[in-house]
Design a protein around this motif. Sequence first.
Motif, PDB file in Angstrom:
ATOM      1  N   ASP A 127      54.397  -3.236  33.532  1.00 39.52           N
ATOM      2  CA  ASP A 127      55.193  -4.053  32.609  1.00 39.52           C
ATOM      3  C   ASP A 127      56.696  -4.025  32.894  1.00 39.52           C
TER       4      ASP A 127
ATOM      5  N   ARG B 205      51.985 -10.484  35.372  1.00 37.87           N
ATOM      6  CA  ARG B 205      51.702 -10.488  33.930  1.00 37.87           C
ATOM      7  C   ARG B 205      51.295 -11.906  33.484  1.00 37.87           C
TER       8      ARG B 205
ATOM      9  N   THR C 243      47.045  -9.552  26.537  1.00 37.96           N
ATOM     10  CA  THR C 243      46.161  -8.379  26.441  1.00 37.96           C
ATOM     11  C   THR C 243      44.836  -8.741  25.780  1.00 37.96           C
TER      12      THR C 243
END
Length: 140
Positions: free
Chosen positions: A120, A87, A93
Amino acid sequence: MAIQRTFSIIKPDATKRNLTGAINAKLEAAGLRIIAQKRIHLTKAQAGVFYAVHAERPFYDELCEFMASEPIVVQVLEGENAIAKNREVMGATNPAEADEGTIRKEFALSIGENSVHGSDGEDTAATEIAYFFSGLELVG
Ligand code: YYY
Ligand code: MG
């Protein structure tokens, strides 16, 4: 933190621009080992199942269309703290909010066409890996 596995997608905007190698280089440089990888072309229905958690969101239909628009590369990444590490390497995003050096900062075109997916959490990682890969395909 133990060794983890996470699920990753190189999305249509990136495969279309021949960015698979450049993205893999960033993943590997971050210490993530690609233990499974294949190029596939999803149907819109298959993309819809994968992103079912977002079914009520206004961008869902466009997201499914996009994910089925071109081939994608699906991957399993392994490493220390792999879920959070991926991540981090991906970036936010929305590429406008992504940190310097991240995949999305460097390559994403927009919040929708943002080059990569990453699980996630531990539960989603397990579900997502199982949606695309059999145990025999994971070569750690
Ligand atoms: O996990 P991540 O990909 O960073 O974002 P999510 O909130 O899970 O959304 C999944 C996917 O949906 C995102 O990568 C692009 C798209 N999307 C969008 O098109 N517009 C938004 N406002 C939010 C998400
Ligand atoms: Mg997500």
